[in-house]
Write an enzyme that holds these catalytic residues in place. Sequence first.
Site, PDB file in Angstrom:
ATOM      1  N   ASP A  86       0.809  -0.949  -0.041  1.00 43.74           N
ATOM      2  CA  ASP A  86       0.032   0.118   0.031  1.00 43.74           C
ATOM      3  C   ASP A  86       0.854   1.301  -0.057  1.00 43.74           C
ATOM      4  O   ASP A  86       2.062   1.274   0.638  1.00 43.74           O
ATOM      5  CB  ASP A  86      -0.743   0.166   1.199  1.00 43.74           C
ATOM      6  CG  ASP A  86      -1.930   1.092   1.173  1.00 43.74           C
ATOM      7  OD1 ASP A  86      -1.593   2.312   1.104  1.00 43.74           O
ATOM      8  OD2 ASP A  86      -3.122   0.676   1.320  1.00 43.74           O
ATOM      9  N   ILE A  87       0.420   2.050  -0.958  1.00 42.01           N
ATOM     10  CA  ILE A  87       1.591   3.338  -0.992  1.00 42.01           C
ATOM     11  C   ILE A  87       1.084   4.283   0.269  1.00 42.01           C
ATOM     12  O   ILE A  87       2.348   5.063   0.594  1.00 42.01           O
ATOM     13  CB  ILE A  87       0.880   4.138  -2.235  1.00 42.01           C
ATOM     14  CG1 ILE A  87       2.028   5.069  -2.888  1.00 42.01           C
ATOM     15  CG2 ILE A  87      -0.270   5.010  -2.140  1.00 42.01           C
ATOM     16  CD1 ILE A  87       1.715   5.437  -4.250  1.00 42.01           C
TER      17      ILE A  87
ATOM     18  N   GLU B  26     -12.222   3.245  -1.026  1.00 47.12           N
ATOM     19  CA  GLU B  26     -12.058   4.529  -2.237  1.00 47.12           C
ATOM     20  C   GLU B  26     -11.600   3.959  -3.537  1.00 47.12           C
ATOM     21  O   GLU B  26     -11.817   4.579  -4.531  1.00 47.12           O
ATOM     22  CB  GLU B  26     -10.991   5.152  -1.461  1.00 47.12           C
ATOM     23  CG  GLU B  26     -11.258   6.067  -0.367  1.00 47.12           C
ATOM     24  CD  GLU B  26     -10.195   7.066   0.378  1.00 47.12           C
ATOM     25  OE1 GLU B  26      -9.092   6.704  -0.162  1.00 47.12           O
ATOM     26  OE2 GLU B  26     -10.487   7.788   0.999  1.00 47.12           O
TER      27      GLU B  26
ATOM     28  N   HIS C 193     -10.069  -5.345  -2.690  1.00 46.39           N
ATOM     29  CA  HIS C 193      -8.711  -5.685  -2.276  1.00 46.39           C
ATOM     30  C   HIS C 193      -8.461  -5.884  -0.758  1.00 46.39           C
ATOM     31  O   HIS C 193      -9.427  -5.320   0.000  1.00 46.39           O
ATOM     32  CB  HIS C 193      -7.744  -4.161  -2.567  1.00 46.39           C
ATOM     33  CG  HIS C 193      -8.433  -2.944  -2.022  1.00 46.39           C
ATOM     34  ND1 HIS C 193      -9.376  -2.257  -2.607  1.00 46.39           N
ATOM     35  CD2 HIS C 193      -8.105  -2.296  -0.789  1.00 46.39           C
ATOM     36  CE1 HIS C 193      -9.800  -1.206  -2.141  1.00 46.39           C
ATOM     37  NE2 HIS C 193      -9.035  -1.093  -1.164  1.00 46.39           N
TER      38      HIS C 193
ATOM     39  N   HIS D 293      -6.619  -5.535   2.530  1.00 50.32           N
ATOM     40  CA  HIS D 293      -5.723  -4.900   3.538  1.00 50.32           C
ATOM     41  C   HIS D 293      -4.966  -5.977   4.303  1.00 50.32           C
ATOM     42  O   HIS D 293      -5.727  -6.540   5.069  1.00 50.32           O
ATOM     43  CB  HIS D 293      -6.115  -3.710   4.347  1.00 50.32           C
ATOM     44  CG  HIS D 293      -6.608  -2.790   3.459  1.00 50.32           C
ATOM     45  ND1 HIS D 293      -5.650  -1.543   2.917  1.00 50.32           N
ATOM     46  CD2 HIS D 293      -7.954  -2.198   2.828  1.00 50.32           C
ATOM     47  CE1 HIS D 293      -6.528  -0.444   2.561  1.00 50.32           C
ATOM     48  NE2 HIS D 293      -7.831  -1.097   2.308  1.00 50.32           N
TER      49      HIS D 293
HETATM   50  P1  AMP Z   1      -9.661   1.575   0.366  1.00 48.58           P
HETATM   51  O1  AMP Z   1      -9.989   2.700   1.366  1.00 48.58           O
HETATM   52  O2  AMP Z   1      -9.911   0.340   0.999  1.00 48.58           O
HETATM   53  O3  AMP Z   1     -10.245   1.702  -0.882  1.00 48.58           O
HETATM   54  O4  AMP Z   1      -8.241   1.786   0.223  1.00 48.58           O
HETATM   55  C1  AMP Z   1      -7.275   1.988  -0.779  1.00 48.58           C
HETATM   56  C2  AMP Z   1      -5.966   1.629  -0.530  1.00 48.58           C
HETATM   57  O5  AMP Z   1      -5.192   1.816  -1.713  1.00 48.58           O
HETATM   58  C3  AMP Z   1      -5.394   3.115   0.188  1.00 48.58           C
HETATM   59  O6  AMP Z   1      -4.918   2.432   1.527  1.00 48.58           O
HETATM   60  C4  AMP Z   1      -4.521   3.580  -0.617  1.00 48.58           C
HETATM   61  O7  AMP Z   1      -3.232   4.131   0.110  1.00 48.58           O
HETATM   62  C5  AMP Z   1      -4.104   2.599  -1.453  1.00 48.58           C
HETATM   63  N1  AMP Z   1      -3.478   2.927  -2.851  1.00 48.58           N
HETATM   64  C6  AMP Z   1      -4.186   4.113  -3.745  1.00 48.58           C
HETATM   65  N2  AMP Z   1      -3.282   3.938  -4.578  1.00 48.58           N
HETATM   66  C7  AMP Z   1      -2.107   3.105  -4.696  1.00 48.58           C
HETATM   67  C8  AMP Z   1      -1.134   2.795  -5.382  1.00 48.58           C
HETATM   68  N3  AMP Z   1      -1.040   3.470  -6.806  1.00 48.58           N
HETATM   69  N4  AMP Z   1      -0.240   1.943  -4.899  1.00 48.58           N
HETATM   70  C9  AMP Z   1      -0.551   1.280  -3.945  1.00 48.58           C
HETATM   71  N5  AMP Z   1      -1.500   1.528  -3.202  1.00 48.58           N
HETATM   72  C10 AMP Z   1      -2.219   2.599  -3.596  1.00 48.58           C
END
Ligand code: AMP
Length: 144
Positions: A31-32, A95, A100, A102
């Site tokens: 995760d970024i 988001e 996905h 976590h």
């Molecule tokens: P969610 O709120 O469960 O949709 O979480 C989306 C996650 O994706 C967040 O924790 C972000 O930090 C992560 N994220 C968004 N863009 C990227 C990316 N390009 N590479 C890795 N993680 C990402």
Amino acid sequence: MADHCIFCAIVEGKIPSHKVYEDEKTLAFLDIHPSAPGHTLVIPKAHITRVEDLPEEDARHLFAALHKIVGRIQEAMGAPASTIGINNGRESGQEVPHVHIHVIPRNRGDRGGMIQGVSGSPQRLNDEEMARIAKEIRERIKGV
Ligand code: AMP
Ligand code: ZN
């Protein structure tokens, strides 16, 4: 693959990521914005927004991938535990509209919380209400 989906772009290699695992149907990468070092996202390669819409085969693969790597993630981070969770739908905090999981490595004293705390307001339901709720759910599951 959906246009404008950041995770589809990662699957296709159009956006870089720190990959930790890949097979025919799943991908895992860091995760970024990590909640802890080693915070990993495990995704199906297919663009599906919600868990309930995953084909059963993809769901199996996704959990199998999680099962394969979760212990290794913990080991690599020297973490004795992890929190594993899915934001399933916008109202839950999702988001990125691509399923996905976590995986957040956890340590004693990291001051994080438990998954049971996410909904904000703990409920007190009596036995009758619990029975009614279980019935409502059971009736919808029947025949699925
Ligand atoms: P969610 O709120 O469960 O949709 O979480 C989306 C996650 O994706 C967040 O924790 C972000 O930090 C992560 N994220 C968004 N863009 C990227 C990316 N390009 N590479 C890795 N993680 C990402
Ligand atoms: Zn996607």
